[in-house]
Enzyme design. Sequence first.
Site, PDB file in Angstrom:
ATOM      1  N   GLY A 120       0.822  -1.207   0.000  1.00 32.83           N
ATOM      2  CA  GLY A 120       0.000   0.000   0.000  1.00 32.83           C
ATOM      3  C   GLY A 120       0.856   1.256   0.000  1.00 32.83           C
ATOM      4  N   ASN A 121       0.230   2.402   0.240  1.00 34.56           N
ATOM      5  CA  ASN A 121       0.984   3.660   0.316  1.00 34.56           C
ATOM      6  C   ASN A 121       0.352   4.554   1.375  1.00 34.56           C
ATOM      7  OD1 ASN A 121      -1.052   5.445  -0.987  1.00 34.56           O
ATOM      8  ND2 ASN A 121      -0.686   4.054  -2.712  1.00 34.56           N
ATOM      9  N   ARG A 122       0.956   5.696   1.616  1.00 40.74           N
ATOM     10  CA  ARG A 122       0.575   6.539   2.754  1.00 40.74           C
ATOM     11  C   ARG A 122      -0.514   7.558   2.444  1.00 40.74           C
ATOM     12  NH1 ARG A 122       5.722   9.148   5.108  1.00 40.74           N
ATOM     13  NH2 ARG A 122       4.154  10.128   6.433  1.00 40.74           N
ATOM     14  N   SER A 123      -1.094   7.492   1.264  1.00 41.71           N
ATOM     15  CA  SER A 123      -2.138   8.477   0.945  1.00 41.71           C
ATOM     16  C   SER A 123      -3.314   8.334   1.912  1.00 41.71           C
ATOM     17  CB  SER A 123      -2.633   8.247  -0.485  1.00 41.71           C
ATOM     18  OG  SER A 123      -3.778   9.025  -0.709  1.00 41.71           O
TER      19      SER A 123
END
Length: 411
Positions: A210-213
């Site tokens: 995933g990512n930090r958005s």
Amino acid sequence: MTDRKRIVVGVAGGIAAYKACTVVRQLTEAGHEVKVVPTESALKFVGAATFEALSGQPVHTGVFESVHEVPHVRIGQQADLVVVAPATADLLARAVAGRADDLLTGTLLTARCPVLFAPAMHTEMWFHPATVDNVAMLRSRGAVVLEPASGRLTGADTGPGRLPEAEEITTLAGLLLERPDALPYDLSGVKALVTAGGTREPLDPVRFIGNRSSGKQGYAVARVMAQRGAEVTLVAGNTSGLIDPAGVNVVHIGSATQLKEAVTKLASEANVLVMAAAVADFRPAQVATAKIKKGASEPSSIELIRNDDVLADAVRARAEGQLPNMRAIVGFAAETGDENGDVLFHARAKLKRKGCEMLVVNAVGEGKAFEVDHNDGWMLGADGTETALEHGSKTLMASRIVDAIGALLNG
Ligand code: CTP
């Protein structure tokens, strides 16, 4: 603490009056001076003592209490913002007619500051031609009348008419304090498709890349567009528990492939596509159907394959004539500088590469942009224009971005 402002919270007589308590609490906690002005019938739902305790101020409903202070004139004159939550069908009708038979309607007649109505009523009442006309009239006079949320109403019925969540009301109230003209009703007839949040690329039923958005900026754009009259569909990835914006059709997705499918299906109707989602560029080549066990062997590496570039594909589809309704495509980019150039250098190159009309750019790193409530950046236009986005709340930034989108749609 924010600048201390004088806010009047009007409360009309509907079951949602109990939610006004949270609105009052959030506004006082933000450091504002809050004066609660309920109607007589609102006090059948919530007692004056509750509002007095939450606001720290006496509460009256009529024009014959503390007459020497002329409250029906002074409260409105001195306010920086009036929020009416809930605004019932009856209260909206009385505001349109210019009645002044209680303290709240008197206050509405004397207020010269922004006025925000947050309606709550049954769906039949919301869609009745009388209410539709009243809402249109109030908007034409410059008041902000929020789109209600959809969902469970009192009793078993569902539909549009729910009071938006307190946090949504206070967020939009905060926007009007920062920028009184931020919510003109100028986008009716526009169909907008907005994506937000991060995608999750599954490795097995338990794990993902995933990512930090956080999705905050995209949600704010969808919220502001809907409250300015656009018909908005929001394709939402992972968003750490944000409230679905009132009046917006939200489609929840997980992976980049699902986001691509949703956008492909919905883009043909849309007049504008806003790609605020943080779409993963790669996904694991294999997704295990059962949980991967650590076993005895050394960990194997994960083979990745490329995801489609949804934004670039939309630009291409439009150029091939497949999206005849699409008038503007907006990308987002979170950039850092490096040895080749600064943030704007990379952003200009990205705008060219993607081929969209506008790119909203944030500098990232050192706690900036991700997961925070305040931000700044630039808007780069394909026509060569570069506009700085002043530092402020993501909702304030959204209002500037939506101004620019409105200009693109008009010109
Ligand atoms: N985007 C997209 N599909 C992808 C990746 C990105 O539609 N597979 C969109 C994003 O929603 C955003 C814009 O493209 O609006 C820029 O995203 P970014 O990740 O910065 O672009 P990339 O092309 O992946 O560039 P980089 O090489 O810097 O990662």
